[in-house]
Scaffold this motif. Structure first.
Motif, mmCIF file in Angstrom:
data_model
loop_
_atom_site.group_PDB
_atom_site.id
_atom_site.type_symbol
_atom_site.label_atom_id
_atom_site.label_comp_id
_atom_site.label_asym_id
_atom_site.label_seq_id
_atom_site.Cartn_x
_atom_site.Cartn_y
_atom_site.Cartn_z
ATOM 1 N N ALA A 1 0.834 -1.080 -0.136
ATOM 2 C CA ALA A 1 0.045 -0.011 0.126
ATOM 3 C C ALA A 1 0.802 1.395 -0.091
ATOM 4 O O ALA A 1 0.536 2.241 -0.393
ATOM 5 C CB ALA A 1 -0.973 -0.046 1.196
ATOM 6 N N ASP A 2 2.006 1.062 0.627
ATOM 7 C CA ASP A 2 2.804 2.189 0.461
ATOM 8 C C ASP A 2 3.585 2.519 -0.796
ATOM 9 O O ASP A 2 4.304 3.545 -1.004
ATOM 10 C CB ASP A 2 4.157 2.260 1.728
ATOM 11 N N GLN A 3 3.567 1.656 -1.784
ATOM 12 C CA GLN A 3 4.406 1.587 -3.046
ATOM 13 C C GLN A 3 3.368 1.887 -3.948
ATOM 14 O O GLN A 3 3.371 1.243 -5.104
ATOM 15 C CB GLN A 3 5.133 0.473 -3.025
ATOM 16 N N LEU A 4 2.322 2.600 -3.722
ATOM 17 C CA LEU A 4 1.430 2.909 -4.774
ATOM 18 C C LEU A 4 2.079 3.555 -5.952
ATOM 19 O O LEU A 4 3.030 4.394 -6.069
ATOM 20 C CB LEU A 4 0.288 3.850 -4.279
ATOM 21 N N ALA A 5 1.512 3.266 -7.179
ATOM 22 C CA ALA A 5 1.983 3.952 -8.565
ATOM 23 C C ALA A 5 1.582 5.658 -8.366
ATOM 24 O O ALA A 5 0.799 6.064 -7.422
ATOM 25 C CB ALA A 5 1.105 3.457 -9.774
ATOM 26 N N ALA A 6 2.487 6.335 -8.922
ATOM 27 C CA ALA A 6 2.566 7.682 -8.560
ATOM 28 C C ALA A 6 1.429 8.378 -8.996
ATOM 29 O O ALA A 6 0.842 9.458 -8.034
ATOM 30 C CB ALA A 6 3.825 8.563 -9.251
ATOM 31 N N GLY A 7 0.679 7.812 -9.772
ATOM 32 C CA GLY A 7 -0.692 8.525 -10.412
ATOM 33 C C GLY A 7 -1.846 8.283 -9.372
ATOM 34 O O GLY A 7 -2.894 9.041 -9.295
ATOM 35 N N THR A 8 -1.684 7.030 -8.659
ATOM 36 C CA THR A 8 -2.794 6.907 -7.457
ATOM 37 C C THR A 8 -2.322 7.108 -6.170
ATOM 38 O O THR A 8 -3.212 6.736 -5.228
ATOM 39 C CB THR A 8 -3.055 5.463 -7.947
ATOM 40 N N ARG A 9 -1.309 7.696 -5.902
ATOM 41 C CA ARG A 9 -0.967 8.131 -4.494
ATOM 42 C C ARG A 9 -1.858 9.268 -3.864
ATOM 43 O O ARG A 9 -1.932 10.336 -4.687
ATOM 44 C CB ARG A 9 0.683 8.465 -4.500
ATOM 45 N N PRO A 10 -2.342 9.152 -2.975
ATOM 46 C CA PRO A 10 -3.207 10.285 -2.257
ATOM 47 C C PRO A 10 -2.314 11.312 -1.739
ATOM 48 O O PRO A 10 -1.065 10.951 -1.521
ATOM 49 C CB PRO A 10 -3.909 9.707 -1.064
ATOM 50 N N SER A 11 -2.811 12.530 -1.898
ATOM 51 C CA SER A 11 -1.785 13.630 -1.559
ATOM 52 C C SER A 11 -1.610 13.760 -0.180
ATOM 53 O O SER A 11 -2.865 13.124 0.466
ATOM 54 C CB SER A 11 -2.711 15.120 -1.958
ATOM 55 N N PRO A 12 -0.564 14.109 0.584
ATOM 56 C CA PRO A 12 -0.256 14.207 1.999
ATOM 57 C C PRO A 12 -1.292 14.967 2.614
ATOM 58 O O PRO A 12 -1.649 14.729 3.815
ATOM 59 C CB PRO A 12 1.138 14.841 1.824
ATOM 60 N N ARG A 13 -1.779 16.121 1.950
ATOM 61 C CA ARG A 13 -2.780 17.062 2.625
ATOM 62 C C ARG A 13 -4.191 16.215 2.722
ATOM 63 O O ARG A 13 -4.637 16.417 3.733
ATOM 64 C CB ARG A 13 -3.028 18.270 1.688
ATOM 65 N N ARG A 14 -4.608 15.531 2.001
ATOM 66 C CA ARG A 14 -5.894 14.518 1.970
ATOM 67 C C ARG A 14 -5.659 13.594 3.131
ATOM 68 O O ARG A 14 -6.290 13.429 3.811
ATOM 69 C CB ARG A 14 -5.999 13.937 0.941
ATOM 70 N N LEU A 15 -4.433 12.963 3.049
ATOM 71 C CA LEU A 15 -4.376 11.813 4.239
ATOM 72 C C LEU A 15 -3.900 12.715 5.661
ATOM 73 O O LEU A 15 -4.704 11.997 6.384
ATOM 74 C CB LEU A 15 -2.645 11.278 3.896
ATOM 75 N N GLU A 16 -3.579 13.792 5.583
ATOM 76 C CA GLU A 16 -3.489 14.461 7.054
ATOM 77 C C GLU A 16 -4.991 14.708 7.475
ATOM 78 O O GLU A 16 -5.249 14.923 8.645
ATOM 79 C CB GLU A 16 -2.432 15.591 6.898
ATOM 80 N N PHE A 17 -5.554 15.223 6.538
ATOM 81 C CA PHE A 17 -6.866 15.775 6.864
ATOM 82 C C PHE A 17 -7.801 14.766 7.362
ATOM 83 O O PHE A 17 -8.415 14.668 8.499
ATOM 84 C CB PHE A 17 -7.769 16.303 5.528
ATOM 85 N N LEU A 18 -7.868 13.626 6.757
ATOM 86 C CA LEU A 18 -8.491 12.406 6.967
ATOM 87 C C LEU A 18 -8.112 11.714 8.208
ATOM 88 O O LEU A 18 -8.912 11.276 9.109
ATOM 89 C CB LEU A 18 -8.946 11.401 5.721
ATOM 90 N N ALA A 19 -6.942 11.649 8.455
ATOM 91 C CA ALA A 19 -6.226 10.943 9.533
ATOM 92 C C ALA A 19 -6.541 11.870 10.820
ATOM 93 O O ALA A 19 -6.821 11.244 11.940
ATOM 94 C CB ALA A 19 -4.651 10.920 9.608
ATOM 95 N N GLY A 20 -6.482 12.969 10.682
ATOM 96 C CA GLY A 20 -6.799 14.144 11.764
ATOM 97 C C GLY A 20 -8.411 13.957 12.203
ATOM 98 O O GLY A 20 -8.600 13.753 13.246
ATOM 99 N N LEU A 21 -9.362 13.739 11.217
ATOM 100 C CA LEU A 21 -10.812 13.702 11.470
ATOM 101 C C LEU A 21 -10.633 12.266 12.146
ATOM 102 O O LEU A 21 -11.588 11.909 13.240
ATOM 103 C CB LEU A 21 -11.475 13.349 10.210
ATOM 104 N N LEU A 22 -10.106 11.126 11.992
ATOM 105 C CA LEU A 22 -10.386 9.882 12.604
ATOM 106 C C LEU A 22 -9.563 9.843 13.702
ATOM 107 O O LEU A 22 -10.167 9.134 14.627
ATOM 108 C CB LEU A 22 -9.513 8.706 11.536
ATOM 109 N N THR A 23 -8.459 10.528 14.007
ATOM 110 C CA THR A 23 -7.955 10.725 15.289
ATOM 111 C C THR A 23 -8.931 11.263 16.544
ATOM 112 O O THR A 23 -9.073 10.883 17.501
ATOM 113 C CB THR A 23 -6.597 11.404 15.260
ATOM 114 N N GLU A 24 -9.431 12.385 15.700
ATOM 115 C CA GLU A 24 -10.476 13.046 16.838
ATOM 116 C C GLU A 24 -11.684 12.006 17.105
ATOM 117 O O GLU A 24 -11.980 12.247 18.087
ATOM 118 C CB GLU A 24 -10.769 14.302 15.996
ATOM 119 N N HIS A 25 -12.257 11.558 16.169
ATOM 120 C CA HIS A 25 -13.292 10.448 16.165
ATOM 121 C C HIS A 25 -13.047 9.587 17.363
ATOM 122 O O HIS A 25 -13.648 9.131 18.147
ATOM 123 C CB HIS A 25 -13.800 10.120 14.845
ATOM 124 N N ARG A 26 -11.612 8.976 17.014
ATOM 125 C CA ARG A 26 -11.432 7.748 18.062
ATOM 126 C C ARG A 26 -11.444 8.282 19.405
ATOM 127 O O ARG A 26 -11.612 7.643 20.568
ATOM 128 C CB ARG A 26 -9.886 7.194 17.693
#
Length: 115
Positions: A28-53
């Motif tokens: 999962a960490d070695q996704l093709a460059a075109g399919t890799r989610p942006s760091p900003r999206r990852l951080e945003f969703l991870a923040g929502l999940l952390t807060e929810h947990r």
């Protein structure tokens, strides 16, 4: 090699199959460059999940919020099935289903109302 009997040989065969699946699963960490989610999206969703947990008092999860965010974004972006994600992230398909549903609800709550 000692004779393991029918049951023992079946267990060894099953382990061989699991090892082959793990060796050929896409990292999962070695996704093709075109399919890799942006760091900003990852951080945003991870923040929502952390807060929810934290708010829900969740004690333990198989994946960290960042890994769960990656799983969900890969599912949304690439359309990978839950079974494929389960193998890639080393969790069960049921866990993938719950993780995607949880993140989907959190993202939907962020959307503006249509009223």
């Amino acid at each position: 090699m000692a004779d393991l009997g029918y049951e023992g040989s079946r267990d060894l065969h099953r382990l061989d199959q699991e090892d082959r699946v793990r060796a050929h699963r896409p990292a999962a960490d070695q996704l093709a460059a075109g399919t890799r989610p942006s760091p900003r999206r990852l951080e945003f969703l991870a923040g929502l999940l952390t807060e929810h947990r934290q708010q829900s008092g969740s004690r333990w999860r198989k994946l960290s919020p960042a890994r769960q965010a990656l799983l969900v974004l890969v599912h949304l972006r690439c359309g990978d099935s839950l079974a494929q994600l389960a193998v890639s992230f080393d969790v069960s398909p049921t866990t993938c289903y719950r993780y995607v549903g949880e993140a989907d609800a959190l993202l939907a709550a962020q959307a503006p109302s249509l009223e």
